[in-house]
Design an enzyme around this catalytic site. Structure first.
Site, PDB file in Angstrom:
ATOM      1  N   ARG A 277     -25.943 -65.800   9.403  1.00  0.00           N
ATOM      2  CA  ARG A 277     -26.880 -66.789   9.936  1.00  0.00           C
ATOM      3  C   ARG A 277     -27.429 -67.731   8.864  1.00  0.00           C
ATOM      4  NH1 ARG A 277     -30.113 -65.469  14.301  1.00  0.00           N
ATOM      5  NH2 ARG A 277     -29.691 -63.285  13.812  1.00  0.00           N
TER       6      ARG A 277
ATOM      7  N   CYS B  73     -26.580 -71.787  37.058  1.00  0.00           N
ATOM      8  CA  CYS B  73     -27.274 -71.279  38.237  1.00  0.00           C
ATOM      9  C   CYS B  73     -28.107 -70.067  37.881  1.00  0.00           C
ATOM     10  CB  CYS B  73     -26.230 -70.889  39.271  1.00  0.00           C
ATOM     11  SG  CYS B  73     -26.142 -72.123  40.522  1.00  0.00           S
TER      12      CYS B  73
HETATM   13  C1  LIG Z   1     -22.724 -55.316   9.415  1.00  0.00           C
HETATM   14  C2  LIG Z   1     -23.261 -56.685   9.510  1.00  0.00           C
HETATM   15  N1  LIG Z   1     -23.204 -57.480   8.422  1.00  0.00           N
HETATM   16  C3  LIG Z   1     -23.675 -58.741   8.461  1.00  0.00           C
HETATM   17  C4  LIG Z   1     -24.246 -59.270   9.586  1.00  0.00           C
HETATM   18  C5  LIG Z   1     -24.738 -60.673   9.528  1.00  0.00           C
HETATM   19  O1  LIG Z   1     -26.049 -60.805   9.853  1.00  0.00           O
HETATM   20  P1  LIG Z   1     -26.764 -62.213   9.666  1.00  0.00           P
HETATM   21  O2  LIG Z   1     -25.959 -63.219  10.389  1.00  0.00           O
HETATM   22  O3  LIG Z   1     -28.089 -62.010  10.264  1.00  0.00           O
HETATM   23  O4  LIG Z   1     -26.823 -62.484   8.211  1.00  0.00           O
HETATM   24  C6  LIG Z   1     -24.340 -58.471  10.738  1.00  0.00           C
HETATM   25  C7  LIG Z   1     -25.027 -58.964  11.943  1.00  0.00           C
HETATM   26  O5  LIG Z   1     -26.191 -58.725  12.120  1.00  0.00           O
HETATM   27  C8  LIG Z   1     -23.826 -57.161  10.702  1.00  0.00           C
HETATM   28  O6  LIG Z   1     -23.869 -56.382  11.774  1.00  0.00           O
HETATM   29  N1  LIG Z   2     -26.178 -62.064  17.688  1.00  0.00           N
HETATM   30  C1  LIG Z   2     -27.449 -61.879  17.059  1.00  0.00           C
HETATM   31  C2  LIG Z   2     -27.353 -61.246  15.737  1.00  0.00           C
HETATM   32  C3  LIG Z   2     -26.668 -59.929  15.778  1.00  0.00           C
HETATM   33  C4  LIG Z   2     -25.728 -59.850  14.687  1.00  0.00           C
HETATM   34  C5  LIG Z   2     -24.801 -58.687  14.753  1.00  0.00           C
HETATM   35  N2  LIG Z   2     -25.227 -57.507  14.056  1.00  0.00           N
HETATM   36  C6  LIG Z   2     -28.233 -63.162  17.024  1.00  0.00           C
HETATM   37  O1  LIG Z   2     -27.901 -64.083  17.668  1.00  0.00           O
HETATM   38  O2  LIG Z   2     -29.226 -63.274  16.393  1.00  0.00           O
END
Ligand SMILES: Cc1ncc(COP(=O)(O)O)c(C=O)c1O
Ligand SMILES: N[C@@H](CCCC[NH3+])C(=O)O
Length: 461
Positions: A321, A389
């Protein structure tokens, strides 16, 4: 007349909107930390990104579309790499992966974390050297594990005893010695949404540290000696703002590292502290600078290793992220504007929960701005909703938009680079939007728009 004209605005906010929204006077302003670095409001009031006006992007590529600021993404890759010094940075592909992204990661010297055979296929297609790929997942199939072992993936992060057995059988069959890490559930309660916290005890990922499963897994792997155990892994959750949870996780991993050294007379050479570094979605969020977090983490690991008489393992992290989230925004076109008297104004866009499920799923907060022009009108309190929807089909719960927001306006929602395209769906048979990369005055499609024909082709009658 709109439900929330400026005069009534402040009174209304008490019951209908959070107090943290940017001030209504700033209706054309862009809060820099929420936007990719090259985004500006041009002289005519329209946003530009990478030197290209959004009106042009919308004309060439349509809406909705995810707009990827390549320069911003590259800069975040470099920031993480520099911040963590010698530590390895595995970009978490689950946040957003595409062949073009993998090529950039290769150029920027990052490694890659994937968690399915599909993500692994993109990684390989993008030219990521297999030894720089890590494979995660709590239920990897025999096919996925076999694919990883055959390609010589650099690390498989094992997550269950079933998987250890499965991987051992594959290793014997293929006459290989796969490198693995053990995913440890360290029992840290990350202060984030329950669905994205991953290291408290009651959940599906990893081997419990406190319950003894993690030590048992290590004992089994070392006793069988079929797999090459490289180290321990912890990921405490996502959208985390400070170092405290990582510090506790690192300390707890190192106690297990010390036990392994004592019982097996072996020092595991690697350790991974996972991802989860938070970003700002609204002005409410104050994420730590990755440089500060990295400094804290490296310091704590060195200090603990010294206290436990261990050598410092080669560290790695897995940010997703924090690298891609702020590098993209979603560009929509407004279709309808509806005042629900005395409550709020609903602004409907041409996408919704199919391109951004995070608001519905995690109650995530986003911001928005009219992107194709500036407005001199007073602000109204608006809710940006999609075309699905479903009444929970909300993109931005509360935002000030100019009172003249109208059908045909372009609307941009920043911070949508992570977990939006990658979690997009075809709900209501809506084709998923493209990803358009913009850099140096040029835009190019890196993931094309789906078409209804694509969907019809899946439906074999
Ligand atoms: C094992 C693992 N590593 C890394 C990440 C990446 O997390 P983020 O995108 O919050 O940095 C995730 C997702 O949460 C994860 O499950
Ligand atoms: N999908 C999630 C984060 C989870 C990442 C996977 N461990 C989000 O949108 O914030």
């Amino acid at each position: 007349m709109r439900a929330h004209e400026a005069g009534a605005l402040h009174a209304d906010l008490g019951s209908n909107g959070p107090s943290w929204l940017r001030t209504p006077e700033d209706v054309n302003a862009l809060v820099p930390m929420l936007w990719p670095k090259t985004v500006k409001r041009g002289q005519n009031g329209a946003l530009t990104v990478g030197g290209v006006e959004v009106t042009q992007i919308a004309e060439n590529h349509g809406t909705p579309a995810y707009i990827f600021d390549e320069e911003d993404f590259r800069e975040r890759c470099r920031t993480f790499k520099e911040a963590f010094g010698g530590a390895e940075v595995y970009y978490a592909g689950k946040a957003f992966i595409a062949t073009a992204i993998v090529k950039i990661l290769v150029e920027e010297g990052l490694s890659l974390d994937v968690c399915t055979g599909g993500e692994l296929a993109v990684a390989l297609r993008g030219g990521m050297p297999p030894e720089r790929i890590g494979l995660h997942g709590n239920n990897k199939s025999v096919e996925e594990l076999t694919m990883a072992v055959e390609h010589g993936v650099g690390r498989i992060i094992v997550d269950s005893f079933d998987e250890i057995d499965r991987l051992q059988q594959i290793a014997i069959k293929l006459d290989k010695r796969p490198k693995i890490m053990v995913r440890v559930t360290v029992g840290v309660e990350a202060h984030t949404h329950e669905f994205i916290a991953t290291a408290h005890e009651d959940q599906k990922f990893g081997f419990s540290l406190s319950g003894g499963a993690a030590a048992e897994a290590v004992d089994k792997i070392l006793a069988d000696d079929i797999l090459e155990l490289r180290g321990l892994h912890s990921h405490i959750g996502s959208q985390i703002f400070d170092a405290s949870g990582f510090e506790v996780a690192a300390r707890r991993l190192l106690t297990l590292q010390a036990r392994i050294s004592e019982v097996h007379n072996r020092e595991l050479p690697e350790m991974d502290l996972g991802g989860g570094f938070g970003i700002a979605y609204t002005t409410q969020d104050e994420p730590a600078d990755p440089r500060d977090l990295a400094g804290e983490l490296l310091r704590i690991v060195k200090q603990e290793c010294a206290a436990l008489h261990l050598s410092v393992p080669h560290l790695s992290v897995e940010p997703g992220r924090a690298i891609v989230g702020p590098a993209m925004f979603t560009l929509y076109e407004v279709g309808t504007v509806k005042d629900v008297d005395g409550i709020r104004t609903y602004v409907s866009v041409d996408g919704g929960m199919s391109d951004n499920i995070r608001t519905a799923l995690y109650d995530a907060a986003y911001s928005a701005t009219v992107a194709g022009r500036a407005s001199g009108e007073p602000p109204i309190l608006a809710r940006v909703v999609g075309k699905h929807c479903e009444s929970g089909d909300i993109v931005v719960k509360d935002e000030f938009l100019p009172a003249d927001v109208t059908a045909g306006d372009l609307l941009a929602v920043p911070g949508t680079g992570a977990y939006c395209r990658s979690m997009a769906s075809n709900y209501n048979h809506v084709p998923r939007p493209p990803v358009v990369a913009v850099v140096d005055g040029e835009s190019r499609v890196i993931v094309r728009r789906e078409t209804v024909d694509d969907l019809l082709r899946l439906d074999v009658g």
